[in-house]
Design a protein around this motif. Structure first.
Motif, mmCIF file in Angstrom:
data_model
loop_
_atom_site.group_PDB
_atom_site.id
_atom_site.type_symbol
_atom_site.label_atom_id
_atom_site.label_comp_id
_atom_site.label_asym_id
_atom_site.label_seq_id
_atom_site.Cartn_x
_atom_site.Cartn_y
_atom_site.Cartn_z
ATOM 1 N N ALA A 44 0.818 -1.119 -0.199
ATOM 2 C CA ALA A 44 0.047 -0.013 -0.094
ATOM 3 C C ALA A 44 0.960 1.254 0.129
ATOM 4 O O ALA A 44 1.977 1.279 0.359
ATOM 5 N N HIS A 45 0.177 2.371 -0.363
ATOM 6 C CA HIS A 45 0.787 3.634 -0.445
ATOM 7 C C HIS A 45 0.258 4.726 0.507
ATOM 8 O O HIS A 45 -0.937 4.757 0.220
ATOM 9 N N ASN A 76 -2.649 19.270 -4.233
ATOM 10 C CA ASN A 76 -2.117 19.222 -5.617
ATOM 11 C C ASN A 76 -0.681 18.259 -5.399
ATOM 12 O O ASN A 76 -0.513 17.186 -6.233
ATOM 13 N N ALA A 77 -0.057 18.327 -4.315
ATOM 14 C CA ALA A 77 1.104 17.637 -3.925
ATOM 15 C C ALA A 77 0.761 16.153 -3.648
ATOM 16 O O ALA A 77 1.512 15.279 -4.146
ATOM 17 N N ILE A 78 -0.361 16.005 -2.991
ATOM 18 C CA ILE A 78 -0.752 14.652 -2.784
ATOM 19 C C ILE A 78 -1.072 14.096 -4.303
ATOM 20 O O ILE A 78 -0.731 12.967 -4.531
ATOM 21 N N ALA A 79 -1.874 14.613 -4.972
ATOM 22 C CA ALA A 79 -2.163 14.071 -6.175
ATOM 23 C C ALA A 79 -1.051 13.844 -7.211
ATOM 24 O O ALA A 79 -0.939 12.639 -7.800
ATOM 25 N N LYS A 80 0.036 14.643 -7.348
ATOM 26 C CA LYS A 80 1.092 14.381 -7.831
ATOM 27 C C LYS A 80 1.922 13.162 -7.297
ATOM 28 O O LYS A 80 2.383 12.367 -8.121
ATOM 29 N N VAL A 81 1.951 12.939 -6.105
ATOM 30 C CA VAL A 81 2.879 11.863 -5.511
ATOM 31 C C VAL A 81 2.171 10.504 -6.055
ATOM 32 O O VAL A 81 2.616 9.838 -6.015
ATOM 33 N N ILE A 82 0.572 10.594 -5.719
ATOM 34 C CA ILE A 82 0.037 9.354 -6.274
ATOM 35 C C ILE A 82 0.255 9.088 -7.716
ATOM 36 O O ILE A 82 0.471 7.905 -8.338
ATOM 37 N N GLN A 83 0.178 10.036 -8.478
ATOM 38 C CA GLN A 83 0.181 9.933 -9.948
ATOM 39 C C GLN A 83 1.806 9.414 -10.359
ATOM 40 O O GLN A 83 1.678 8.723 -11.260
ATOM 41 N N ASN A 84 2.624 9.855 -9.824
ATOM 42 C CA ASN A 84 3.999 9.291 -9.850
ATOM 43 C C ASN A 84 4.258 7.734 -9.229
ATOM 44 O O ASN A 84 5.208 7.384 -9.537
ATOM 45 N N ASN A 85 3.371 7.378 -8.334
ATOM 46 C CA ASN A 85 3.259 5.879 -7.887
ATOM 47 C C ASN A 85 2.172 5.192 -8.044
ATOM 48 O O ASN A 85 1.693 4.469 -7.319
ATOM 49 N N ARG A 86 1.529 4.991 -9.333
ATOM 50 C CA ARG A 86 0.433 4.299 -9.714
ATOM 51 C C ARG A 86 0.549 2.691 -9.699
ATOM 52 O O ARG A 86 -0.449 2.236 -9.934
ATOM 53 N N VAL A 97 -3.456 0.434 -3.622
ATOM 54 C CA VAL A 97 -4.157 1.013 -2.415
ATOM 55 C C VAL A 97 -3.564 2.455 -1.930
ATOM 56 O O VAL A 97 -2.115 2.135 -1.647
ATOM 57 N N ASN A 98 -4.361 3.244 -1.896
ATOM 58 C CA ASN A 98 -3.868 4.590 -1.227
ATOM 59 C C ASN A 98 -4.376 4.860 -0.189
ATOM 60 O O ASN A 98 -5.691 4.604 0.039
ATOM 61 N N VAL A 99 -3.779 5.359 0.893
ATOM 62 C CA VAL A 99 -4.286 5.952 2.340
ATOM 63 C C VAL A 99 -3.527 7.411 2.228
ATOM 64 O O VAL A 99 -2.465 7.493 2.485
ATOM 65 N N ILE A 100 -4.859 8.426 2.088
ATOM 66 C CA ILE A 100 -4.298 9.699 2.068
ATOM 67 C C ILE A 100 -4.466 10.377 3.573
ATOM 68 O O ILE A 100 -5.928 9.954 4.048
ATOM 69 N N ASN A 104 -7.838 7.349 -9.995
ATOM 70 C CA ASN A 104 -8.553 6.623 -10.981
ATOM 71 C C ASN A 104 -8.217 5.156 -11.053
ATOM 72 O O ASN A 104 -7.253 4.829 -11.160
ATOM 73 N N ASN A 105 -9.365 4.167 -10.636
ATOM 74 C CA ASN A 105 -8.960 2.947 -10.667
ATOM 75 C C ASN A 105 -8.242 2.432 -9.835
ATOM 76 O O ASN A 105 -7.301 1.389 -9.765
ATOM 77 N N ILE A 106 -7.688 3.261 -8.478
ATOM 78 C CA ILE A 106 -7.126 2.902 -7.685
ATOM 79 C C ILE A 106 -7.803 3.100 -6.347
ATOM 80 O O ILE A 106 -8.533 4.151 -5.849
ATOM 81 N N TYR A 107 -7.745 1.715 -5.258
ATOM 82 C CA TYR A 107 -8.640 2.009 -4.259
ATOM 83 C C TYR A 107 -7.837 2.983 -3.436
ATOM 84 O O TYR A 107 -6.742 2.915 -3.028
ATOM 85 N N THR A 108 -8.688 4.080 -3.101
ATOM 86 C CA THR A 108 -8.012 5.096 -2.318
ATOM 87 C C THR A 108 -8.894 5.360 -0.867
ATOM 88 O O THR A 108 -10.185 5.663 -1.205
ATOM 89 N N ARG A 109 -8.365 5.515 -0.004
ATOM 90 C CA ARG A 109 -9.090 5.850 1.341
ATOM 91 C C ARG A 109 -8.465 7.456 1.702
ATOM 92 O O ARG A 109 -7.463 7.446 1.808
ATOM 93 N N SER A 110 -9.296 8.234 1.858
ATOM 94 C CA SER A 110 -8.990 9.434 2.268
ATOM 95 C C SER A 110 -9.283 9.951 3.628
ATOM 96 O O SER A 110 -10.635 9.800 3.961
#
Length: 537
Positions: free
Chosen positions: A51-52, A143-153, A157-160, A197-203
């Motif tokens: 997970a990320h 925006n920084a959160i979005a950039k980090v996720i985009q660079n690690n697709r 599993v993402n947990v923000i 998009n298409n990544i299971y994400t919990r914020s």
């Protein structure tokens, strides 16, 4: 209580609580207890499904009062992370700083130790530029959160986690502290949506005990308008008592992360390949089917639930006995029977729908995880003539053909009864066999006297004491194989035996059959011998 002392007490309290939580039930043990079958089924996948975790931590001046609590909270959390997970800590204030080497990496013992040590400098890091901690620019953090996720697709599993007082304070704006503007909300929603998009994400938003009436308080906007609802939106965790609540929340989060991983693994497997359906429908509506489906690890068993038609005129009578659970990928089944609302021959132009179930022994666990099982349904277009009756088509057709044949035979019998005539030749001989009189041709309908002393309707023999008659006997035309018969009788006289003679003229001969009658007033006084020669058409 002085501010420094208050912070020290909170940190001590949290350290004590977090230490207790670290020795609580492990996240994997929690999974094994709560979802035993699914955990056992996907144990290997869980170990290979990193997970990320993205922590955007507000280090601006308004957060100084919580700095010790936050840093103390992060240490035990990092210690509890499994190897191969990735962590990115994004400090933000006036700017946002993703990918700081001191605060990111793939978890292993060395990285875990460095993170635990470096987190102490999160609020005092010397690399921050002057003025970095002066403002709290929430859009730059998102925006920084979005950039980090985009660079690690590669991580599915993402947990923000957003740790801030949610007071949007933007350098250069007047006033600087304000809520998010409409265009900012739209841009942030687009950025987060594209990244997740298409990544299971919990914020998750940690809500500290702050004054919500401040002009820049923007947590409701983030929750309702920025983070996509299809990914669960933004969960708010209120921290009314930071020392206690953060410890409790992190312990629960560790469990939730494992649950999130399990759900992500299952979501990735929660699908079915297209089902192939081939059907053959007889004219009587009996449907046989060949079904091909692909069992998988999550759904190794399939069961047909129902078959039904799209339209209203036709309906399906299911063969429930064939609808059993199976693990076989290729099935040949008698599905049931299609019928029409009324008897007769109808044109079927409809679709057969096949509804399937995927029964598992862990349905309750899937429901508890919020996993919606796929409801596979396949459709097959049907177009043909369909016969609906209580008898099968072949038997109905046979009976109809027999009935038609019988009617035709009745008509033929009626005609035959009306036209069948006796055409015979009557020869009269004396007792010594000499022919007397001329040969007479006789055509008769009904009853005709052929020979008698009256000479009526036939041949007259003077002085004869007898009468011979021929009667045409017909049967009901319903008795189609009964043909007319021609009956002869002898009256008033004596035959050779001294008794009246009676018998049938043969109808089915070669046309030359003879009937001989010897007639007279007594046995010793035979005067004539009569021969009736059958010659009918």
């Amino acid at each position: 209580m002085p501010k420094v002392l208050r912070q020290a007490v909170l940190c001590a309290l949290f350290a004590c609580l977090s230490g207790c939580y670290l020795f609580a039930q492990s996240p994997l043990a929690y999974l094994e207890q709560t979802y035993p079958q699914l955990t056992d089924l996907y144990r290997e996948e869980l170990s290979k499904y990193p997970a990320h975790y993205i922590f955007a931590v507000d280090v601006s001046g308004t957060m100084n009062q919580y700095s010790g609590v936050v840093t103390q909270a992060l240490r035990p959390f990092f210690d509890a992370l499994p190897d191969n997970d990735r962590v990115d800590v994004i400090p933000f204030g006036t700017e946002a700083l993703p990918n700081m080497l001191s605060y990111c990496g793939v978890i292993n013992p060395a990285v875990k130790g460095a993170l635990t040590q470096n987190i102490s400098n999160l609020y005092t890091d010397p690399s921050y530029q002057q003025g970095f901690k002066g403002y709290t620019d929430i859009p730059k953090a998102v925006n920084a959160i979005a950039k980090v996720i985009q660079n690690n697709r590669d991580y599915k599993v993402n947990v923000i986690v957003l740790l801030t007082d949610f007071r949007n304070d933007v350098k250069g704006d007047s006033p600087s502290e304000r809520k998010l503007r409409a265009q900012e909300i739209e841009d942030l929603n687009t950025a987060i949506g594209a990244a997740t998009n298409n990544i299971y994400t919990r914020s998750i938003a940690l809500e500290l005990p702050v004054n919500k009436s401040m002009p820049g308080y923007c947590l409701p906007q983030l929750k309702e308008l920025v983070f996509p609802t299809e990914n669960g939106g933004m969960e708010i965790v209120p921290l009314t008592n930071p020392g206690v609540m953060i410890g409790q929340w992190f312990e629960q989060l560790k469990r939730d992360i494992m649950v999130t991983k399990l759900k992500a693994v299952i979501d990735n497997a929660n699908r079915m390949n297209p089902i192939e359906l081939k059907t053959e429908t007889s004219i009587d509506g009996n449907v046989s089917a060949e079904i091909h489906w692909t069992p998988n690890k999550l759904y190794p068993t399939m069961q047909i639930d129902s078959t039904y038609m799209d339209g209203d005129q036709f309906y399906f009578v299911n063969n429930k006995e064939a609808f059993t659970e199976t693990t076989e990928p290729d099935l040949k089944l008698d599905l049931g029977k299609i019928k029409h609302q009324s008897y007769g021959l109808h044109h079927l132009a409809d679709s057969i729908n096949l509804g399937l179930l995927l029964p598992t022994p862990y349905d309750d666990e899937l429901a508890s995880l919020g996993v919606k099982k796929p409801l596979p349904n396949t459709k097959k277009e049907e177009s043909r003539l369909l016969f609906t009756f209580f008898l099968p088509f072949w038997l109905t057709a046979l009976l109809a053909a027999l009935l038609l044949l019988y009617i035709l035979l009745i008509i033929k019998a009626i005609k035959r009864n009306a036209s069948e005539l006796f055409r015979g030749t009557v020869d009269i001989y004396d007792k010594v066999g000499r022919q007397i009189g001329n040969t007479v041709m006789v055509k008769c309908k009904g009853k005709t006297f052929l020979v008698g002393d009256s000479g009526t309707n036939g041949c007259q023999v003077n002085g004869a004491a007898w009468t011979v008659s021929v009667e045409k006997t017909t049967y009901s035309p319903l008795l189609v194989f009964k043909k007319p018969n021609f009956l002869w009788k002898a009256k008033k006289g004596f035959a050779k035996s001294g008794k009246p003679q009676r018998g049938y003229l043969g109808r089915y001969g070669n046309g030359k059959k003879l009937v001989n009658i010897e007639c007279g007033s007594s046995y010793d006084a035979i005067t004539h011998s009569i021969t009736i020669r059958l010659n009918t058409k």
